[in-house]
Design an enzyme around this catalytic site. Sequence first.
Site, short mmCIF file in Angstrom:
data_model
loop_
_atom_site.label_atom_id
_atom_site.label_comp_id
_atom_site.label_asym_id
_atom_site.label_seq_id
_atom_site.Cartn_x
_atom_site.Cartn_y
_atom_site.Cartn_z
N PRO A 108 37.86 40.39 46.44
CA PRO A 108 39.31 40.38 46.70
C PRO A 108 39.63 41.36 47.83
O PRO A 108 39.86 42.54 47.60
CB PRO A 108 39.91 40.81 45.36
CG PRO A 108 38.85 41.66 44.74
CD PRO A 108 37.52 41.14 45.22
N ASP A 138 37.27 46.01 50.10
CA ASP A 138 37.20 45.40 48.78
C ASP A 138 38.18 46.13 47.86
O ASP A 138 38.00 47.32 47.58
CB ASP A 138 35.77 45.50 48.24
CG ASP A 138 35.56 44.72 46.95
OD1 ASP A 138 36.55 44.40 46.27
OD2 ASP A 138 34.38 44.44 46.62
N HIS A 139 39.20 45.41 47.38
CA HIS A 139 40.23 46.06 46.58
C HIS A 139 39.73 46.44 45.20
O HIS A 139 40.41 47.20 44.48
CB HIS A 139 41.45 45.14 46.46
CG HIS A 139 42.75 45.85 46.69
ND1 HIS A 139 43.05 47.07 46.12
CD2 HIS A 139 43.84 45.52 47.43
CE1 HIS A 139 44.25 47.46 46.50
NE2 HIS A 139 44.76 46.54 47.30
N ARG A 140 38.56 45.96 44.80
CA ARG A 140 37.98 46.41 43.53
C ARG A 140 37.43 47.82 43.64
O ARG A 140 37.35 48.55 42.65
CB ARG A 140 36.86 45.46 43.09
CG ARG A 140 37.26 44.03 42.85
CD ARG A 140 36.04 43.17 42.62
NE ARG A 140 35.14 43.17 43.77
CZ ARG A 140 33.96 42.54 43.81
NH1 ARG A 140 33.56 41.86 42.74
NH2 ARG A 140 33.21 42.59 44.90
N CYS A 169 38.47 50.34 45.97
CA CYS A 169 39.47 51.36 46.24
C CYS A 169 40.83 50.72 46.45
O CYS A 169 40.94 49.50 46.58
CB CYS A 169 39.09 52.20 47.46
SG CYS A 169 39.07 51.26 49.00
#
Length: 491
Positions: free
Chosen positions: A288, A461-463, A465
């Site tokens: 994501p 990658d929003h997972r 940070c």
Amino acid sequence: MGQNFILPDLGEGLTEAEIVSWLVAVGDTIAIDQPVVEVESAKSIVELPSPYGGVVEALNGVAGQVVHAGQVLLTVTDAADTADTADTAQPAPQPATTPASMPGTVPPAEVDGSASGAVLIGYGTSENTRPVRRPATARFGLRPGSATPVATPIVPPVAVVAPPAPTPVTAPISSASPAGRSPVVSPLVRRLARENGLDATRLIGSGSNALVLRRDVESAIRERAAAVEPTPALEPPPALEPASVVEPAPVVEPVEPRVAPIDDIRIPITGLRKVVSERMTTSRREIPEATVWLDVDATELFAARDRLFETTGERFSVTALIARFTVAGLRRFPLLNSSVDTASQEILQRGAINLGLAAQTPRGLMVPVVHDAHAMTTRELRDAIAGIVTQAADGSFPPSRLTGGTFTLNNFGALGVDGSAAIINHPEAAILGIGRMIERPWVVNHALAVRTVVELSLVFDHRVCDGGTAAGFLTYVARCIESPVSMLADL
């Protein structure tokens, strides 16, 4: 009895390869460990040695064909079996010389039973239990110690007189080797010749020992294009009519131009393109991602580069300096130097910074890696990047150079664009993009000025940070570009 040489395991999960060229032909006598075929995997181009010696009975594949691990590449028959078959079919006359004096033959006393030196996965080493007759000619001419072959005169048959036909344009045949074939080492040279309908081994090489180089292929392509170019015929000047004779101009019917049909082209997704496609698809499916970007005044960066040259006498590229800032930023924001382990649902924060640099090569998009960039000085990092730029000209990166990256730097400004929403190089967690650097109007001390501006974009990658970490990293790199002196605190 024939022995089958199958495509071995190429390592690193590679299960297929494309045949670039065959180094032997049917009927050739080969030795153990002699390179027989050149294949291109998703990582590199390699020559495969044969684990067997004898006479080549069959080649199972052509140049450009994709073969899979476990598939038979060629079949080798024992030279003694071939000789027995020939003797049964027709008795051979007694030779006038002893076997030891025949060129290209290794006497039994000289053959040692040493094991194969090239270890292929799935083969190991094997004992050489039979004498092998080595061919008199190698890829670069005669083998040392072999006699010069005597050419057999060829009596031309009686030709039937026929009407003259257009002479086809063919590449010149090399006279450097007795077999009329020139040595070709570079796979890129072979591919360039094959894509243009030429056989590189039939060209006259200008390199050492008649080696065919890239310029020889390009010269043959130009000569063929010049030969087939039609020469416009000269029309005689029109005859002058008497001034008193006036004829009406003929009425010309308008002719509608016909557009030739355009055929569809199917391009197979193989080799490096297939690996890139799978990795990018996995990245889009699993990660994501989010993007932040920032316009940066890079005027002081160019000034610092010029001062470095004045004081040290060495040139530092802008990319090398930004790479230095990127490494410093990753040490301050280490979460971006991570990957996600989906099996254990953990974030793996990497200790070493292995900086990948996206490079456009003749083989396609590749990401060579500068390992342990965190332990390098600015000068060492500059030299490592310069080596990557040199190798990118032909895409000849070793497999070790293309693995182990933890963060990617993408200078797409070299392609003439300002920005891009790049795809993260899976399984990494972020990629920093650099746009083109151009002069723009910029406000400096409440007044308009002309400054050199660049756009930076960070895809993360929003997972791993949140936006705060990504923005902190991007603004830190931007501050180093706008004021390179500010980085001294982190050295």
